[in-house]
Motif scaffolding. Structure first.
Motif, mmCIF file in Angstrom:
data_model
loop_
_atom_site.group_PDB
_atom_site.id
_atom_site.type_symbol
_atom_site.label_atom_id
_atom_site.label_comp_id
_atom_site.label_asym_id
_atom_site.label_seq_id
_atom_site.Cartn_x
_atom_site.Cartn_y
_atom_site.Cartn_z
ATOM 1 N N LYS A 254 0.775 -1.278 0.150
ATOM 2 C CA LYS A 254 0.006 0.117 0.143
ATOM 3 C C LYS A 254 0.771 1.214 -0.126
ATOM 4 O O LYS A 254 0.423 2.281 -0.581
ATOM 5 C CB LYS A 254 -0.947 0.001 0.983
ATOM 6 N N GLU A 255 1.880 1.128 0.637
ATOM 7 C CA GLU A 255 2.758 2.285 0.921
ATOM 8 C C GLU A 255 3.685 2.672 -0.531
ATOM 9 O O GLU A 255 3.721 3.614 -0.940
ATOM 10 C CB GLU A 255 3.882 2.195 2.078
ATOM 11 N N ALA A 256 3.924 1.591 -1.034
ATOM 12 C CA ALA A 256 4.507 1.679 -2.522
ATOM 13 C C ALA A 256 3.740 1.801 -3.529
ATOM 14 O O ALA A 256 4.121 2.782 -4.324
ATOM 15 C CB ALA A 256 5.157 0.068 -2.818
ATOM 16 N N GLN A 257 2.444 1.646 -3.427
ATOM 17 C CA GLN A 257 1.422 2.126 -4.518
ATOM 18 C C GLN A 257 1.070 3.414 -4.201
ATOM 19 O O GLN A 257 0.676 4.115 -5.270
ATOM 20 C CB GLN A 257 -0.031 1.143 -4.128
ATOM 21 N N SER A 258 0.989 3.793 -3.217
ATOM 22 C CA SER A 258 0.936 5.355 -2.900
ATOM 23 C C SER A 258 1.830 6.351 -3.229
ATOM 24 O O SER A 258 1.699 7.323 -4.088
ATOM 25 C CB SER A 258 0.856 5.711 -1.272
ATOM 26 N N LEU A 259 3.182 5.860 -3.086
ATOM 27 C CA LEU A 259 4.299 6.558 -3.712
ATOM 28 C C LEU A 259 4.213 6.350 -5.578
ATOM 29 O O LEU A 259 4.442 7.484 -6.262
ATOM 30 C CB LEU A 259 5.662 5.969 -3.138
ATOM 31 N N GLN A 260 3.897 5.298 -5.768
ATOM 32 C CA GLN A 260 3.791 5.069 -7.431
ATOM 33 C C GLN A 260 2.734 6.104 -7.962
ATOM 34 O O GLN A 260 2.900 6.836 -9.003
ATOM 35 C CB GLN A 260 3.517 3.720 -7.658
ATOM 36 N N ILE A 261 1.656 6.259 -7.193
ATOM 37 C CA ILE A 261 0.420 6.987 -7.695
ATOM 38 C C ILE A 261 1.014 8.517 -7.617
ATOM 39 O O ILE A 261 1.066 9.199 -8.480
ATOM 40 C CB ILE A 261 -0.624 6.865 -7.021
ATOM 41 N N ALA A 262 1.743 9.093 -6.760
ATOM 42 C CA ALA A 262 2.373 10.364 -6.701
ATOM 43 C C ALA A 262 3.219 10.533 -7.708
ATOM 44 O O ALA A 262 3.328 11.433 -8.498
ATOM 45 C CB ALA A 262 2.676 10.430 -5.275
ATOM 46 N N MET A 263 4.294 9.249 -7.950
ATOM 47 C CA MET A 263 5.041 9.399 -9.091
ATOM 48 C C MET A 263 4.465 9.650 -10.398
ATOM 49 O O MET A 263 5.116 10.312 -11.301
ATOM 50 C CB MET A 263 5.978 8.445 -8.937
ATOM 51 N N GLU A 264 3.464 8.766 -10.646
ATOM 52 C CA GLU A 264 2.854 8.906 -12.001
ATOM 53 C C GLU A 264 2.355 10.139 -12.439
ATOM 54 O O GLU A 264 2.381 10.711 -13.344
ATOM 55 C CB GLU A 264 1.652 7.880 -12.134
ATOM 56 N N GLU A 265 1.803 10.917 -11.280
ATOM 57 C CA GLU A 265 1.317 12.324 -11.545
ATOM 58 C C GLU A 265 2.481 13.219 -11.862
ATOM 59 O O GLU A 265 2.218 14.164 -12.741
ATOM 60 C CB GLU A 265 0.517 12.643 -10.184
ATOM 61 N N LEU A 266 3.555 13.049 -11.005
ATOM 62 C CA LEU A 266 4.762 13.929 -11.429
ATOM 63 C C LEU A 266 5.525 13.477 -12.804
ATOM 64 O O LEU A 266 5.694 14.539 -13.477
ATOM 65 C CB LEU A 266 5.614 13.885 -10.274
ATOM 66 N N LEU A 267 5.342 12.450 -13.089
ATOM 67 C CA LEU A 267 5.801 12.014 -14.598
ATOM 68 C C LEU A 267 5.091 12.914 -15.704
ATOM 69 O O LEU A 267 5.260 13.335 -16.459
ATOM 70 C CB LEU A 267 5.830 10.739 -14.707
ATOM 71 N N SER A 268 3.824 12.685 -15.431
ATOM 72 C CA SER A 268 2.956 13.369 -16.322
ATOM 73 C C SER A 268 2.639 14.746 -16.154
ATOM 74 O O SER A 268 2.927 15.380 -17.301
ATOM 75 C CB SER A 268 1.460 13.013 -16.024
ATOM 76 N N LYS A 269 3.062 15.406 -15.138
ATOM 77 C CA LYS A 269 3.404 16.794 -14.854
ATOM 78 C C LYS A 269 4.590 17.203 -15.687
ATOM 79 O O LYS A 269 4.578 18.412 -16.472
ATOM 80 C CB LYS A 269 3.193 16.982 -13.743
ATOM 81 N N TYR A 270 5.681 16.661 -15.594
ATOM 82 C CA TYR A 270 6.989 17.129 -15.702
ATOM 83 C C TYR A 270 7.429 16.629 -17.043
ATOM 84 O O TYR A 270 8.519 17.285 -17.584
ATOM 85 C CB TYR A 270 8.070 17.227 -14.580
ATOM 86 N N LEU A 271 7.203 15.507 -17.511
ATOM 87 C CA LEU A 271 7.592 14.988 -18.793
ATOM 88 C C LEU A 271 6.495 15.254 -19.829
ATOM 89 O O LEU A 271 6.866 14.635 -20.823
ATOM 90 C CB LEU A 271 8.080 13.549 -18.525
ATOM 91 N N ALA A 272 5.473 15.822 -19.756
ATOM 92 C CA ALA A 272 4.374 15.712 -20.615
ATOM 93 C C ALA A 272 5.022 16.604 -21.847
ATOM 94 O O ALA A 272 5.648 17.621 -21.585
ATOM 95 C CB ALA A 272 3.186 16.491 -19.894
#
Length: 272
Positions: A254-272
């Motif tokens: 669950k902790e890893a999933q929480s970090l992954q969700i946040a990282m996915e959002e950041l990847l979309s934000k800064y690599l778009a």
């Protein structure tokens, strides 16, 4: 493994999570203590729980060396269990001169087959260069760490106002390439990550200090992400010890999933 291979795994999992495999015997759930190798059983459960979110794993050697000869066997079993597509980092902080460094490199790159090794650059070029002579292997140079004592030396400025950590970056980038050299850069101050990126814009950064040490994942991404992401953000205690009960693996997931969700959002934000 190339930087493109690492980036491909980041894109596949939509994550730049590195899990630190730093098992403390006293914190391992009690039910595992009946196992033949409790630490390996713990590591195996953590890997199974986080493999969908993690692109890298980083065992800190101290946690295995403290267990004596059996600890080295546990480390090797853990390394053998990890899938080949994930990036493996031996957090050993080696660094010596001449053939000593070469032998350290042979130990971790040939005997154990890690992808990367953390190295302390204090002794200069001839203490780091021997690690760079292995195809497909990476040296992760300590540049700006997240511990309190980092202020003792790393922030000392020369007459021109350049802090020591910046001098380490400036000099060491001459020794390797973006295909065999990374840097450890602590997450506790985003402005420092920004200054690091000005010196080494294209290198991967291994970033501890997010979570338990107070670093901001948002700031790390804002100041540190490049066109290939360029970040491996490490989490150890926050994942390993999310629960001390029989649900420890589920809590880690669950902790890893929480970090992954946040990282996915950041990847979309800064690599778009």
């Amino acid at each position: 493994m190339t930087s493109s291979d690492i980036f491909a795994e980041i894109q596949k999992k939509k994550s730049f999570l590195c899990v630190g495999l730093d098992p403390v015997m006293e914190k391992i759930p009690r039910q595992l203590l009946r196992e033949e190798d409790p630490v390996f059983s713990f590591n195996k459960a953590i890997i199974d729980a986080t493999i969908d979110q993690a692109v890298a794993y980083k065992p800190n050697l101290a946690f295995y060396e403290a267990l004596g000869p059996g600890g080295w066997e546990t480390l090797q079993k853990t390394l053998d269990y990890l899938p080949s597509e994930v990036f493996t980092i031996a957090d050993a902080k080696r660094g010596d001169i001449g053939n000593t460094s070469t032998l350290y490199a042979k130990a971790f790159f040939e005997q154990m087959d890690f992808d990367a090794l953390t190295v302390a650059p204090y002794m200069g070029e001839d203490s780091v260069r021997p690690f760079l002579g292995f195809d497909g292997k990476w040296v992760v140079i300590l540049a700006l760490t997240s511990n309190q004592g980092s202020q003792d030396f790393q922030m000392i400025e020369d007459p021109n106002g350049m802090p020591l950590y910046a001098a380490v970056l400036e000099k060491s980038r001459e020794w390797g390439t973006t295909q065999n050299t990374m840097y450890v850069v602590g997450a506790t101050r985003g402005s420092h990550i920004q200054s690091v990126r000005e010196i080494v814009p294209d290198h991967f950064l291994l970033v501890p200090g997010v979570g338990a040490q107070g670093g901001s994942l948002e700031e790390v991404a804002k100041f540190g992400m490049n066109s290939q992401c360029g970040l491996l953000v490490n989490s150890s205690r926050g994942i390993l010890y999310a629960s001390s009960g029989t649900d420890f693996a589920l809590a880690a997931k669950k902790e890893a999933q929480s970090l992954q969700i946040a990282m996915e959002e950041l990847l979309s934000k800064y690599l778009a």
